[in-house]
Design a protein around this motif. Structure first.
Motif, PDB file in Angstrom:
ATOM      1  N   ILE A   3      -0.610   6.701   7.729  1.00  0.00           N
ATOM      2  CA  ILE A   3      -1.571   6.265   6.740  1.00  0.00           C
ATOM      3  C   ILE A   3      -1.905   4.852   6.485  1.00  0.00           C
ATOM      4  N   LYS A   4      -3.032   4.487   6.544  1.00  0.00           N
ATOM      5  CA  LYS A   4      -3.553   3.015   6.592  1.00  0.00           C
ATOM      6  C   LYS A   4      -3.353   2.623   4.934  1.00  0.00           C
ATOM      7  N   ASP A   5      -3.261   1.103   4.842  1.00  0.00           N
ATOM      8  CA  ASP A   5      -3.046   0.641   3.417  1.00  0.00           C
ATOM      9  C   ASP A   5      -3.947   1.022   2.561  1.00  0.00           C
ATOM     10  N   TYR A  35       7.547  -4.969 -12.563  1.00  0.00           N
ATOM     11  CA  TYR A  35       6.226  -4.764 -12.063  1.00  0.00           C
ATOM     12  C   TYR A  35       6.440  -4.808 -10.556  1.00  0.00           C
ATOM     13  N   LEU A  36       7.289  -5.430  -9.845  1.00  0.00           N
ATOM     14  CA  LEU A  36       7.692  -5.527  -8.485  1.00  0.00           C
ATOM     15  C   LEU A  36       8.001  -4.051  -7.795  1.00  0.00           C
ATOM     16  N   MET A  37       8.868  -3.230  -8.693  1.00  0.00           N
ATOM     17  CA  MET A  37       9.549  -2.329  -8.124  1.00  0.00           C
ATOM     18  C   MET A  37       9.110  -1.023  -8.989  1.00  0.00           C
ATOM     19  N   ALA A  38       8.479  -0.871 -10.066  1.00  0.00           N
ATOM     20  CA  ALA A  38       8.263   0.333 -10.646  1.00  0.00           C
ATOM     21  C   ALA A  38       7.161   1.061 -10.046  1.00  0.00           C
ATOM     22  N   PRO A  39       6.105   0.345  -9.587  1.00  0.00           N
ATOM     23  CA  PRO A  39       5.038   1.357  -8.917  1.00  0.00           C
ATOM     24  C   PRO A  39       5.407   1.746  -7.593  1.00  0.00           C
ATOM     25  N   ASN A  40       4.868   3.184  -7.189  1.00  0.00           N
ATOM     26  CA  ASN A  40       5.277   3.665  -6.165  1.00  0.00           C
ATOM     27  C   ASN A  40       4.321   3.183  -4.965  1.00  0.00           C
ATOM     28  N   LYS A  47       4.207  -0.669  -2.246  1.00  0.00           N
ATOM     29  CA  LYS A  47       5.003  -1.978  -1.575  1.00  0.00           C
ATOM     30  C   LYS A  47       3.777  -3.048  -2.046  1.00  0.00           C
ATOM     31  N   VAL A  48       4.464  -3.939  -2.851  1.00  0.00           N
ATOM     32  CA  VAL A  48       3.467  -4.854  -3.491  1.00  0.00           C
ATOM     33  C   VAL A  48       4.201  -6.248  -3.160  1.00  0.00           C
ATOM     34  N   ILE A  99      -5.487  -4.833  -9.361  1.00  0.00           N
ATOM     35  CA  ILE A  99      -6.773  -5.631  -9.123  1.00  0.00           C
ATOM     36  C   ILE A  99      -6.614  -6.596  -7.965  1.00  0.00           C
ATOM     37  N   ILE A 100      -5.631  -7.321  -8.264  1.00  0.00           N
ATOM     38  CA  ILE A 100      -5.320  -8.356  -7.368  1.00  0.00           C
ATOM     39  C   ILE A 100      -4.827  -7.695  -5.962  1.00  0.00           C
ATOM     40  N   HIS A 101      -3.799  -6.933  -6.112  1.00  0.00           N
ATOM     41  CA  HIS A 101      -3.370  -6.129  -5.012  1.00  0.00           C
ATOM     42  C   HIS A 101      -4.542  -5.336  -4.217  1.00  0.00           C
TER      43      HIS A 101
END
Length: 323
Positions: free
Chosen positions: A3-5, A228-233, A235-236, A302-304
């Motif tokens: 799957i693409k980003d 904010y770094l780890m909670a979303p499913n 990779k940011v 939005i930034i990501h």
């Protein structure tokens, strides 16, 4: 196929029953099936307003306030169970709460503290503590769900991974509160040890006092950064979550101070709500906190997304240039 980003994001759905009156504007379906509009070439603020309306951020903040309210008392029990290990006097805790919290909330919290501190024992430090920590983590689970909505990503993590992360975030939050409390209560003694016994000069003492005042704010920033770094499913990158973390830290501190001033000086919740005024004030404060945290996540999202889109366009231009 890998799957693409840019394919991991959930697509927005066009609003069918109504068309925008402006040619450069499109309507999409929000989470509550209401129209959410956005311009064709939006700036950052317009993207944030669209995301706020599309995700029903106010509704999610109310949901977070509910889960936070259910989690805050188990979290207090978990925190207060650890307090005797540091030989901290109960009167110090009560005094700090009475100094910084509105009267309605401080009265409610001091009652809980009395009950927990008088009944704490070996049982709470074993099975009861684990059950309390499990219950307190429900607020972090709701927060993780809100972040996935902000990033428009699916959550395919299994139950045990999600629960493990929420418990981890709860422990991090608890440790930061404990460390902040230790700095407030024992900061003077630590300074006397460093600058009296060791013999460091007054310049180092001035630096230490500055660190004491800044470190609690820094701890709040670090806790939000980790979440904010780890909670979303998804990779940011670290740099993509710093803006939202800064916004949330500053807005949270300012809003908490402003709300405390308003409740203490201008609000008269006791006359309206009577004995449950403390609960109403806490729910309102938790709602404001939920809105701020969700806004921070949407800023990061939005930034990501913009970063992913730019990388995709750069790759496409490179491919065109090589053909």
């Amino acid at each position: 196929e890998q799957i693409k980003d840019d394919d991991i994001f959930v697509d927005n759905t066009l609003f069918k029953s109504k068309q925008s009156k402006k040619d450069d504007e499109t309507l999409y379906v929000s989470k509550i099936n209401k129209p959410a509009k956005i311009k064709d070439n939006p700036n950052f603020l317009q993207k944030l307003m669209f995301q706020f309306g599309k995700d029903n951020a106010s509704g999610m903040a109310a949901q977070l306030a509910y889960y936070f309210l259910l989690a805050i008392f188990p979290l207090l029990i978990f925190l207060l169970t650890l307090v005797p290990l540091f030989q901290i006097d109960q009167e110090m805790i009560v005094g700090l709460i009475e100094d910084y919290a509105p009267a309605e909330i401080s009265g409610m919290l001091t009652g809980i503290i009395d009950d927990v501190m008088t009944s704490s024992g070996g049982g709470l430090l074993s099975v009861g503590l684990i059950a309390t920590l499990w219950s307190a983590s429900n607020g972090m689970t709701a927060l993780m769900n809100a972040f996935n909505v902000a990033y428009d990503v699916e959550d395919d993590r299994n139950f045990f991974v999600s629960k493990g992360l929420s418990i981890f975030f709860t422990i991090i939050l608890t440790l930061s509160v404990l460390l902040t409390f230790v700095l407030i209560v024992f900061g003077g003694q630590i300074g006397n040890l460093m600058f009296g016994v060791i013999g460091l000069d007054d310049q180092f003492s001035t630096v230490w006092n500055l660190v004491r005042s800044i470190l609690p704010v820094l701890l709040v920033f670090v806790v939000f950064l980790i979440i904010y770094l780890m909670a979303p499913n998804i990779k940011v990158k670290l740099k993509s979550v710093i803006p939202g973390t800064l916004f949330t830290t500053i807005a949270f501190l300012v809003a908490s101070w402003g709300f405390s001033v308003y409740v203490s000086g201008f609000g008269n919740y006791s006359a309206t709500y009577g004995s449950i005024a403390g609960v109403i004030i806490m729910i309102f404060w938790l709602y404001i906190t939920g809105v701020i945290i969700i806004l921070g996540a949407q800023i990061n999202a939005i930034i990501h997304k913009d970063s992913v889109l730019k990388e995709k366009n750069a790759k496409n231009e490179h491919v065109k240039g090589t053909v």
